[in-house]
Design a protein around this motif. Sequence first.
Motif, short mmCIF file in Angstrom:
data_model
loop_
_atom_site.label_atom_id
_atom_site.label_comp_id
_atom_site.label_asym_id
_atom_site.label_seq_id
_atom_site.Cartn_x
_atom_site.Cartn_y
_atom_site.Cartn_z
N HIS A 278 0.76 -1.10 0.24
CA HIS A 278 -0.15 0.19 0.10
C HIS A 278 0.87 1.22 -0.07
O HIS A 278 1.91 1.12 0.53
N HIS A 279 0.30 2.36 -0.64
CA HIS A 279 1.00 3.78 -0.62
C HIS A 279 0.08 4.81 -0.33
O HIS A 279 -0.99 4.55 -0.71
N LEU A 280 0.40 5.34 0.81
CA LEU A 280 -0.47 6.43 1.19
C LEU A 280 0.13 7.62 1.02
O LEU A 280 1.21 8.01 1.26
N LEU A 281 -0.82 8.45 0.39
CA LEU A 281 -0.55 9.90 0.09
C LEU A 281 -1.14 10.74 1.22
O LEU A 281 -2.55 10.54 1.15
N ILE A 282 -0.58 11.58 1.98
CA ILE A 282 -1.03 12.23 3.01
C ILE A 282 -0.81 13.76 2.58
O ILE A 282 -0.02 14.29 2.61
N CYS A 283 -1.97 14.48 2.64
CA CYS A 283 -2.05 15.87 1.92
C CYS A 283 -1.48 16.49 3.16
O CYS A 283 -1.99 16.62 4.49
N ASN A 284 -0.37 17.36 2.75
CA ASN A 284 0.32 18.26 3.78
C ASN A 284 0.32 19.65 2.97
O ASN A 284 1.13 20.83 3.20
N GLY A 285 -0.68 19.82 2.33
CA GLY A 285 -0.97 21.08 1.78
C GLY A 285 -1.55 22.40 2.69
O GLY A 285 -1.96 21.88 4.08
N SER A 286 -1.79 23.46 2.79
CA SER A 286 -1.95 24.51 3.50
C SER A 286 -3.43 24.29 4.30
O SER A 286 -3.38 24.31 5.42
N SER A 287 -4.31 23.98 3.53
CA SER A 287 -5.83 23.63 4.24
C SER A 287 -5.51 22.43 5.10
O SER A 287 -6.13 22.52 6.24
N CYS A 288 -5.09 21.30 4.29
CA CYS A 288 -4.89 20.29 5.46
C CYS A 288 -4.16 20.64 6.57
O CYS A 288 -4.23 19.78 7.73
N MET A 289 -2.93 21.16 6.43
CA MET A 289 -2.06 21.38 7.62
C MET A 289 -2.93 22.29 8.73
O MET A 289 -2.53 22.04 9.88
N ARG A 290 -3.51 23.11 8.17
CA ARG A 290 -4.62 24.05 9.18
C ARG A 290 -5.45 22.86 9.99
O ARG A 290 -5.96 23.42 11.14
N LYS A 291 -5.87 21.74 9.37
CA LYS A 291 -6.99 20.96 9.78
C LYS A 291 -6.24 19.67 10.57
O LYS A 291 -6.88 18.73 10.61
N GLY A 292 -4.87 20.05 10.73
CA GLY A 292 -4.14 18.80 11.71
C GLY A 292 -3.54 18.21 10.64
O GLY A 292 -3.19 16.70 11.21
N GLY A 293 -2.97 18.12 9.63
CA GLY A 293 -2.35 17.29 8.72
C GLY A 293 -0.88 16.51 9.42
O GLY A 293 -0.62 15.49 9.10
N GLU A 294 -0.16 17.75 10.16
CA GLU A 294 1.15 17.00 10.70
C GLU A 294 0.60 15.92 12.02
O GLU A 294 1.36 14.96 11.68
#
Length: 132
Positions: free
Chosen positions: A11-27
């Motif tokens: 499996h390969h997971l792509l985890i969004c770390n764009g600005s909107s996702c980072m503001r919603k807890g991406g890290e």
Amino acid sequence: MTTWNLSETKHHLLICNGSSCMRKGGEEVTQAIREEITNLNLDSAIHTTRTRCNGRCKDACVVIVYPEGVWYKAATSELGREIVQEHLARNKIVEDSVIYKYDFERFTAPENSSCVVGICKPQKNEVNLDLK
């Protein structure tokens, strides 16, 4: 720079770390997913990649699982762990959070989806008369 051997990867997971996702807890989502992969001893079977914007900002934070082509919305640390435990370890999709699934022809949204439909990309044969 690291070069991973992916020969055991399932499996390969792509985890969004764009600005909107980072503001919603991406890290936090990224770290929770990676910790759960390690806790379940799945490091050789699952590869993760942080991405920039995946174009689904209204559904932030977005996590995409391949090769299945399942897009998850509103990922939290808890949902990130659940995706690893259920989808990746037990092959059971976490249906409540699915935005799209790939059906071997195209991506489709579940009937009960509450995700934002979004804008459509222009077709190649469409002519934009405002360009002149």
